[in-house]
Design an enzyme around this catalytic site. Sequence first.
Site, PDB file in Angstrom:
ATOM      1  N   GLU A 146       0.800  -1.236   0.000  1.00  0.00           N
ATOM      2  CA  GLU A 146       0.000   0.000   0.000  1.00  0.00           C
ATOM      3  C   GLU A 146       0.828   1.280   0.000  1.00  0.00           C
ATOM      4  O   GLU A 146       0.528   2.233   0.725  1.00  0.00           O
ATOM      5  CB  GLU A 146      -0.968  -0.014   1.197  1.00  0.00           C
ATOM      6  CG  GLU A 146      -1.896  -1.213   1.179  1.00  0.00           C
ATOM      7  CD  GLU A 146      -2.817  -1.321   2.396  1.00  0.00           C
ATOM      8  OE1 GLU A 146      -2.801  -0.419   3.245  1.00  0.00           O
ATOM      9  OE2 GLU A 146      -3.551  -2.319   2.478  1.00  0.00           O
ATOM     10  N   HIS A 227     -10.474  -5.946  -2.428  1.00  0.00           N
ATOM     11  CA  HIS A 227     -11.577  -5.773  -1.472  1.00  0.00           C
ATOM     12  C   HIS A 227     -12.698  -5.083  -2.238  1.00  0.00           C
ATOM     13  O   HIS A 227     -12.625  -3.881  -2.511  1.00  0.00           O
ATOM     14  CB  HIS A 227     -11.130  -4.917  -0.282  1.00  0.00           C
ATOM     15  CG  HIS A 227     -10.068  -5.573   0.552  1.00  0.00           C
ATOM     16  ND1 HIS A 227     -10.310  -6.703   1.304  1.00  0.00           N
ATOM     17  CD2 HIS A 227      -8.762  -5.271   0.746  1.00  0.00           C
ATOM     18  CE1 HIS A 227      -9.199  -7.057   1.931  1.00  0.00           C
ATOM     19  NE2 HIS A 227      -8.245  -6.213   1.610  1.00  0.00           N
ATOM     20  N   ASP A 255     -12.349 -10.159  -0.977  1.00  0.00           N
ATOM     21  CA  ASP A 255     -13.651 -10.274  -0.325  1.00  0.00           C
ATOM     22  C   ASP A 255     -14.613  -9.357  -1.059  1.00  0.00           C
ATOM     23  O   ASP A 255     -14.200  -8.360  -1.655  1.00  0.00           O
ATOM     24  CB  ASP A 255     -13.615 -10.025   1.190  1.00  0.00           C
ATOM     25  CG  ASP A 255     -12.941  -8.731   1.636  1.00  0.00           C
ATOM     26  OD1 ASP A 255     -12.772  -7.807   0.809  1.00  0.00           O
ATOM     27  OD2 ASP A 255     -12.594  -8.629   2.832  1.00  0.00           O
TER      28      ASP A 255
HETATM   29  O1  G3I Z   1      -4.382  -7.639  18.866  1.00  0.00           O
HETATM   30  C1  G3I Z   1      -5.138  -6.540  19.402  1.00  0.00           C
HETATM   31  C2  G3I Z   1      -5.774  -6.921  20.700  1.00  0.00           C
HETATM   32  O2  G3I Z   1      -4.774  -7.185  21.629  1.00  0.00           O
HETATM   33  C3  G3I Z   1      -6.683  -5.777  21.156  1.00  0.00           C
HETATM   34  O3  G3I Z   1      -7.342  -6.149  22.327  1.00  0.00           O
HETATM   35  C4  G3I Z   1      -7.692  -5.437  20.087  1.00  0.00           C
HETATM   36  C5  G3I Z   1      -8.590  -4.250  20.458  1.00  0.00           C
HETATM   37  O4  G3I Z   1      -8.913  -3.462  19.352  1.00  0.00           O
HETATM   38  O5  G3I Z   1      -7.005  -5.107  18.910  1.00  0.00           O
HETATM   39  C6  G3I Z   1      -6.203  -6.173  18.417  1.00  0.00           C
HETATM   40  O6  G3I Z   1      -5.565  -5.736  17.234  1.00  0.00           O
HETATM   41  C7  G3I Z   1      -6.384  -5.644  16.092  1.00  0.00           C
HETATM   42  C8  G3I Z   1      -5.798  -6.554  15.020  1.00  0.00           C
HETATM   43  O7  G3I Z   1      -6.512  -6.399  13.821  1.00  0.00           O
HETATM   44  C9  G3I Z   1      -5.840  -8.010  15.416  1.00  0.00           C
HETATM   45  O8  G3I Z   1      -7.169  -8.428  15.585  1.00  0.00           O
HETATM   46  C10 G3I Z   1      -6.398  -4.209  15.604  1.00  0.00           C
HETATM   47  O9  G3I Z   1      -7.060  -3.400  16.544  1.00  0.00           O
HETATM   48  C11 G3I Z   1      -7.057  -4.109  14.263  1.00  0.00           C
HETATM   49  O10 G3I Z   1      -6.881  -2.783  13.759  1.00  0.00           O
HETATM   50  C12 G3I Z   1      -6.431  -5.079  13.307  1.00  0.00           C
HETATM   51  O11 G3I Z   1      -7.126  -4.997  12.068  1.00  0.00           O
HETATM   52  C13 G3I Z   1      -6.462  -5.567  10.961  1.00  0.00           C
HETATM   53  C14 G3I Z   1      -6.151  -4.487   9.934  1.00  0.00           C
HETATM   54  O12 G3I Z   1      -5.559  -5.100   8.792  1.00  0.00           O
HETATM   55  C15 G3I Z   1      -5.217  -3.429  10.489  1.00  0.00           C
HETATM   56  O13 G3I Z   1      -4.774  -2.551   9.531  1.00  0.00           O
HETATM   57  C16 G3I Z   1      -7.368  -6.622  10.359  1.00  0.00           C
HETATM   58  O14 G3I Z   1      -7.511  -7.702  11.280  1.00  0.00           O
HETATM   59  C17 G3I Z   1      -6.790  -7.147   9.055  1.00  0.00           C
HETATM   60  O15 G3I Z   1      -7.749  -7.928   8.395  1.00  0.00           O
HETATM   61  C18 G3I Z   1      -6.448  -5.974   8.151  1.00  0.00           C
HETATM   62  O16 G3I Z   1      -5.858  -6.495   6.983  1.00  0.00           O
HETATM   63  C19 G3I Z   1      -5.496  -5.515   6.000  1.00  0.00           C
HETATM   64  C20 G3I Z   1      -4.257  -6.036   5.303  1.00  0.00           C
HETATM   65  O17 G3I Z   1      -3.236  -6.295   6.228  1.00  0.00           O
HETATM   66  C21 G3I Z   1      -3.757  -5.036   4.245  1.00  0.00           C
HETATM   67  N1  G3I Z   1      -4.833  -4.700   3.319  1.00  0.00           N
HETATM   68  C22 G3I Z   1      -6.081  -4.260   3.929  1.00  0.00           C
HETATM   69  C23 G3I Z   1      -6.584  -5.281   4.937  1.00  0.00           C
HETATM   70  C24 G3I Z   1      -7.933  -4.900   5.499  1.00  0.00           C
HETATM   71  O18 G3I Z   1      -7.855  -3.721   6.238  1.00  0.00           O
END
Ligand code: G3I
Length: 329
Positions: A146, A227, A255
């Site tokens: 990105e 996406h 997705d």
């Molecule tokens: O691990 C912490 C946890 O300890 C905490 O309690 C909780 C509370 O919010 O957050 C947890 O972290 C989260 C993490 O996912 C794991 O679940 C983050 O807040 C959350 O922001 C994070 O989101 C991820 C996102 O990337 C972040 O940018 C999504 O799961 C993941 O699907 C998403 O994937 C991205 C790709 O890497 C790049 N392309 C876009 C795609 C979708 O956004």
Amino acid sequence: MGVLGVVTALASTTPAGAAASTLGAAAAQSGRYFGTAIAAGHMNDSTYVATWDREFNAVTPENEMKWDATEPNRGQFTFGGADQIVSHAQSHGMKIRGHTLVWHAQIPSWLNNLSTSDLRTAMVNHINGVMGHYKGKIYAWDVVNEAFADGGSVGSLRSSIWTQKLGNGFIEEAFRAARAADPNAKLCYNDYNIDDANANKTRGVYNMVKDFKARGVPIDCVGLQSHFGNPPSNYQQNIAQFAALGVDVQITELDVGGSGSTQADAYRRVVEACTAVPRCAGITVWGITDKYSWRSGDTPLLFDGNFNKKAAYTSVLNALNAATPNPTP
Ligand code: G3I
């Protein structure tokens, strides 16, 4: 026409072999993989793991290989969640996609206060540390994720610590370091909103790949995250134009929001676009079940919250089974 002639005529209109009954096996018939993002935190859900093992022959850790997870403190690498996914995938013979080495998001705060030369050292050290840990185990790495800007002119990059301190050349530096760290992994540039063949963002990435190829900067693949609400009508043309530059194309985070036949039809068009292009190497959906999707409100995946197959699942399976076998890209 004799009996042999009839048999030959039938055979030529019937796909080789019987239809496969899982996504991974169906994709393999045309030399491709079909993967899913997996979150280590859900691996205690036995239905989740059983569905992964049954349907998919590739995996991308959803968050576990990102910088904040793998090097939360400078020089201290942690691979707990990623190792869990990798060892499970290896014991099931799955391909593994590494995601992701250099990104502006999910980075630890210690990166923010470094000087230019320190940041450059930290970037190369991170690439060496993570790729070195998994050397020989990873099919393809999303080396840079990105980096291009949304809605800008052709070729404009997103402003980040990388551009601010290292300049636009950080992408090339990352790819060169990655090739040295694991020469056998495919090196991908991965982004969203580069699915429309004519969009400015797509043209910027296209020009970069063309330039890298011309100058011998190592790059093997482009990841179209995909996406979607609705895949663009020129999606296949887009896959073909990247492939024509001499790189593989991988659909990396598919997705599609929606439901029922509209969603199923969109998924079918994505699979058909990939399988029409020999260098479209495989497809990864960004999760198994709507329940755990990052955009669960859009119900964008192939299995519902109870792991039931949706209409979209069936259309993907049928489209994979209908693909003409290609030489392995
Ligand atoms: O691990 C912490 C946890 O300890 C905490 O309690 C909780 C509370 O919010 O957050 C947890 O972290 C989260 C993490 O996912 C794991 O679940 C983050 O807040 C959350 O922001 C994070 O989101 C991820 C996102 O990337 C972040 O940018 C999504 O799961 C993941 O699907 C998403 O994937 C991205 C790709 O890497 C790049 N392309 C876009 C795609 C979708 O956004």
